[in-house]
Scaffold this active site. Structure first.
Site, mmCIF file in Angstrom:
data_model
loop_
_atom_site.group_PDB
_atom_site.id
_atom_site.type_symbol
_atom_site.label_atom_id
_atom_site.label_comp_id
_atom_site.label_asym_id
_atom_site.label_seq_id
_atom_site.Cartn_x
_atom_site.Cartn_y
_atom_site.Cartn_z
ATOM 1 N N SER A 211 0.841 -1.191 0.000
ATOM 2 C CA SER A 211 0.000 0.000 0.000
ATOM 3 C C SER A 211 0.885 1.254 0.000
ATOM 4 C CB SER A 211 -0.935 -0.054 1.204
ATOM 5 O OG SER A 211 -2.038 0.794 1.002
ATOM 6 N N ASP A 307 -8.506 -4.034 -6.464
ATOM 7 C CA ASP A 307 -7.926 -3.657 -5.174
ATOM 8 C C ASP A 307 -8.988 -2.945 -4.325
ATOM 9 O OD1 ASP A 307 -6.687 -1.766 -3.293
ATOM 10 O OD2 ASP A 307 -4.789 -2.444 -4.155
ATOM 11 N N HIS A 374 -6.077 -6.681 -1.121
ATOM 12 C CA HIS A 374 -5.108 -5.597 -0.966
ATOM 13 C C HIS A 374 -4.051 -6.119 0.011
ATOM 14 C CE1 HIS A 374 -3.795 -1.401 -0.930
ATOM 15 N NE2 HIS A 374 -3.860 -1.337 0.386
#
Ligand SMILES: *[C@@H]1O[C@H](CO)[C@@H](O)[C@H](O)[C@H]1NC(C)=O
Ligand SMILES: *[C@@H]1O[C@H](CO)[C@@H](O)[C@H](O)[C@H]1NC(C)=O
Ligand SMILES: *[C@@H]1O[C@H](CO)[C@@H](O)[C@H](O)[C@H]1NC(C)=O
Length: 429
Positions: A211, A307, A374
């Site tokens: 991320s 995502d 994710h």
């Protein structure tokens, strides 16, 4: 939450086409039941041999926090002025000269107000860091969960600056609020410290992160390469870090204006690729699309085409859904109607367009699965497990291993949702 995760995992299993999985689970179950039927003091030998055939359940590997000893002299501080830190597990055996660094993620802050409130959380102050964290997925010490890197030196670098370890403003004391935007200095201090702990002898190394940490991985990839021995094999694996410069469902440039504010508040420019900074509009500079092509080091992209973080914050932020028609779909892809799925497939197409050029890159690798997910490298269940997402029957761990060790080129792109039965789709409803 735990129950929901389990049930979504269970649903994945039910869908899984691989008969081998069902068969092996059935076999384990039968062996397990038999061990009860025949459990008596007389055949304890039999029982212990049955036990050995069961998968060894490793206890979670809890790794202690260490605050950086080089940070203070370098002026590298978290948002609130506290010392940054990391969790370190030393390598052993064949992995003793191999290093894997994981940069923690957790969004960004784009204003004095949001950075001030972040400074009172573990994403802005080491006063709130956990004293130990479990090393999982790519950080795991369990060879069955992390077959390629389990015995490497492994480091989880905590994120407490709010700008992907890249802030470096001319002046930071805006508006009398005492906030420290020192992400770049945190990165440099911790790399320096790890080099002095043996990383300067590394034979191979990986910089990874998820991320905001996956974006930081791309931003710092060449710096990492350049500070390790020339002879070492050094590569970067960015997980869930390919943020897209696309408008939200109302047509507003939500993410672009957010990144514009992060870059201008925290002075990210000096940490970004200088070639693209000069010719790119301020609001676009932080998007990987603008600088991925200039990274000299080998990069691997792990990214879910659906995502969920990007769907919830880039494509359908709450502000873009005032009448809540997306309320269910943005939290659970199975709740999306036909029109919404069309929008999500469009998002996937934007990702494919974005990485089109990278796809031609000879030394690059990719694993783009069509899952609602994710940060898939940080959880053992998605990184490498019997139920983890696969493309061409390869887990993410196996794909990254094939690429890192040059066993074969890896450019894996999944067919569109819902074609992959091995997906571990999250459900937040
Ligand atoms: C490194 O870790 C191994 C176990 O993983 C341990 O046996 C060894 O003593 C450690 N070495 C150092 C130098 O800390
Ligand atoms: C400074 O703080 C005041 C009041 O808290 C606020 O109105 C103003 O927008 C702030 N300025 C900046 C540059 O953040
Ligand atoms: C998929 O890979 C597993 C090992 O990871 C293997 O046992 C299985 O046979 C493979 N399945 C197919 C269909 O190739």
């Amino acid at each position: 939450m735990a129950i929901q995760r389990f049930s979504s995992l269970f649903r994945c299993r039910k869908w899984a086409k691989g008969d081998w999985l069902v068969a092996s689970l059935g076999f384990v179950l039968i062996v397990f039941l038999l061990s009860f039927f025949f459990d008596s003091p007389l055949d304890s030998d039999t029982v212990s041999s049955v036990d050995r055939s069961l998968p060894i359940a490793y206890p979670p590997d809890l790794v202690k926090l260490k605050l950086s000893s080089k940070a203070k002299e370098k002026g590298a501080f978290c948002l609130d002025g506290s010392l940054p830190g990391y969790h370190f597990r030393n390598g052993s055996g064949s992995g003793s000269k191999s290093w894997l660094l994981h940069l923690e993620g957790g969004g960004w802050c784009n204003s004095i107000a949001s950075c001030s409130s972040r400074a009172m959380t573990k994403l802005g102050s080491s006063n709130y860091f956990e004293h130990e964290v479990a090393f999982q997925g790519v950080l795991s010490n369990d060879p069955s969960q992390n077959p390629e890197f389990y015995n490497w030196n492994r480091v989880k670098i905590r994120y407490c600056d709010g700008a992907s370890f890249a802030g470096r403003p001319e002046a930071e004391f805006k508006n009398e609020t005492r906030l420290f935007f020192r992400g770049q200095l945190i990165w440099e201090a911790i790399i320096d410290e790890l080099l002095s702990m043996g990383m300067s002898d590394a034979k191979q190394a990986i910089l990874t992160g998820c991320s905001a940490g996956g974006l930081a991985t791309l931003i710092h990839c060449d710096y990492f390469r350049d500070h390790l021995p020339k002879k070492a094999t050094v590569k970067c694996v960015s997980d869930g870090g390919y943020f897209l410069n696309v408008p939200d469902v109302l047509g507003n440039p939500t993410m672009r204006s957010f990144y514009h504010d992060v870059v201008s508040l925290q002075g990210v420019d000096k940490s970004l690729d200088q070639k693209s900074v000069t010719k790119t509009d301020l609001s676009k500079r932080m998007f990987p699309h603008e600088f991925l092509k200039n990274i000299r080091t080998s990069v691997f992209l792990v990214n879910a085409a659906y995502d969920f973080w990007q769907i919830e914050h880039v494509l359908v932020p709450a502000s873009a859904d005032p009448d809540k028609t997306w309320a269910k779909c943005r939290l659970n892809i199975k709740e999306c109607d036909v029109a919404q799925m069309k929008v999500l497939h469009g998002f996937r197409s934007s990702l494919m367009d974005g990485i089109g050029e990278f796809h031609q890159n000879k030394v690059g690798g990719m694993f783009i699965d069509s899952c609602f997910s994710h940060c898939q490298t940080s959880m053992s269940v998605t990184w490498h497990s019997p139920t983890s997402p696969r493309i061409e029957n390869k887990t993410i761990a196996e794909s990254v291993g094939d690429w890192f060790f040059n066993r074969k080129p890896v450019k894996l792109i999944d067919c569109a949702y819902p074609c992959n039965p091995s997906c571990y789709n999250m459900n937040f409803t």
